[in-house]
Design a protein around this motif. Structure first.
Motif, mmCIF file in Angstrom:
data_model
loop_
_atom_site.group_PDB
_atom_site.id
_atom_site.type_symbol
_atom_site.label_atom_id
_atom_site.label_comp_id
_atom_site.label_asym_id
_atom_site.label_seq_id
_atom_site.Cartn_x
_atom_site.Cartn_y
_atom_site.Cartn_z
ATOM 1 N N GLU A 1 -5.790 38.098 10.701
ATOM 2 C CA GLU A 1 -6.925 37.960 10.049
ATOM 3 C C GLU A 1 -8.001 36.856 10.475
ATOM 4 O O GLU A 1 -9.099 36.519 10.256
ATOM 5 N N HIS A 2 -7.235 36.145 11.530
ATOM 6 C CA HIS A 2 -7.763 34.879 12.040
ATOM 7 C C HIS A 2 -8.888 35.170 12.786
ATOM 8 O O HIS A 2 -8.804 36.092 13.887
ATOM 9 N N HIS A 3 -10.165 34.468 12.836
ATOM 10 C CA HIS A 3 -11.129 34.779 13.796
ATOM 11 C C HIS A 3 -11.362 33.816 14.667
ATOM 12 O O HIS A 3 -11.364 32.383 14.399
ATOM 13 N N GLU B 1 -13.561 35.282 22.827
ATOM 14 C CA GLU B 1 -12.980 35.060 21.614
ATOM 15 C C GLU B 1 -11.611 35.665 21.466
ATOM 16 O O GLU B 1 -11.127 36.131 20.382
#
Length: 341
Positions: free
Chosen positions: A221-223, A278
């Protein structure tokens, strides 16, 4: 996977506060990514584990003195600005402390007015977009007024700014150094080339997001933060040629790794490309182009230790970290090195 899977006990005294006296004489841990076997060497020994036909890929970004100390117009209150991302000739995305004093329209000055700034926008995560006002060349003013933005866990001041630059740093733009490359000397690189190993460069401007902690229990869930990269045709052609001839592509650092894996197609081929990455690499990820990795020892529960774990597997890497703590390896930016092969 859970965040706690990447936690380990790290005594504070193992966090390196200054670089090795000689860059290539720090310690080097060799980790066999298949069987988990660990060996202890000195960094300059790495030449013995590189083969003719291999290719070292390095990040030639250069750290800018991105930390500015200024005062707020009117109140005279002291403020700290960290330059994160250049938007155009005058505008930067910045981290400002204390943030509550940096509302839209607030104005600041640095170096008795040599440089001025106004907050024009506040981003969702709290970063400020700042418009700088100056006469002359911004980089020259920054070099005069700015300080090296050392990571928060380094409390000692640098004797020489070049200690936080790689010997091959070239393109200004980073807020942090690609620290795996700090161990190379020009002489060691010459010897590596003489052995028949290619050395090529790409550029990824490292942001302070690299130090941002993971705050979610489920790591998926980390961005990830975004960082700007450039890969030229010459580098891409040499990397592709290395793969075709059966040589290894050895990435120097997590920044080079993220760039390569962002650009590579499913067949492991790369091409000339510029953009923003990213990419978040953690166990379960299948590397497409990188065969081996030279890196430092990273923070517990960081995205960097997750990337490293994906190169081997979590258990083998966490075991190697346990050994590193027991053997008193030096950790983080100015610490010792690991070669996962």
């Amino acid at each position: 996977m859970q965040l706690k899977d990447f936690d380990f006990d790290l005594p504070k005294e193992l966090i390196a506060q200054h670089p090795s006296e000689k860059r290539d004489e720090c310690r080097l841990m060799l980790l066999d990514k298949d069987n988990g076997q660990v060996e202890h060497k000195v960094f300059k020994d790495i030449i013995d584990y590189l083969n003719p036909g291999d290719c070292l890929v390095m990040n030639d970004t250069r750290v800018i003195p991105a930390r500015l100390i200024g005062t707020k117009e009117g109140s005279g209150g002291k403020m700290e600005f960290l330059l994160l991302k250049r938007i155009d000739t005058q505008h930067w995305e910045t981290l400002v402390k204390p943030g509550k004093k940096a509302k839209i329209g607030a104005r600041f000055e640095f170096g008795e007015g040599l440089l001025k700034a106004e907050v024009t926008e506040i981003k969702e995560e709290g970063n400020r977009i700042v418009k700088f006002e100056f006469d002359g060349i911004f980089e020259e003013i920054l070099d005069k007024l700015g300080e090296m933005p050392l990571p928060p866990y380094i409390t000692e001041k640098l004797v020489d700014k070049e200690q936080y630059q790689t010997v091959y740093s070239k393109h200004d733009g980073s807020a942090a150094a690609p620290t795996a490359g700090l161990h190379f000397t020009s002489e060691l690189l010459d010897k590596i080339r003489e052995k028949g190993v290619s050395t090529v460069f790409l550029t990824l401007h490292v942001g302070l997001g690299t130090f941002r902690p993971v705050k979610v229990e489920n790591i998926e869930e980390h961005h990830m933060h975004s960082e700007f990269y450039i890969m030229n045709k010459e580098t891409a052609d040499i990397i592709n040629g290395t793969k075709e001839k059966g040589g290894r592509v050895i990435s120097v650092g997590t920044t080079s790794t993220r760039t390569l894996e962002t650009i590579a197609d499913e067949n492991g081929r790369v091409g000339e490309k510029t953009g923003w990455t990213e990419i978040f690499i953690y166990p379960g990820y299948k590397y497409k182009v990188v065969d081996a990795l030279i890196t430092n020892f990273h923070l517990p529960e960081s995205t960097l230790i997750m990337l490293v774990s994906a190169m081997s597997d979590r258990d083998k890497v966490m075991n190697a970290y346990e050994v590193a703590v027991k053997e008193k390896y030096r950790f983080f930016s100015f610490g010792d090195a690991m070669f996962i092969r």
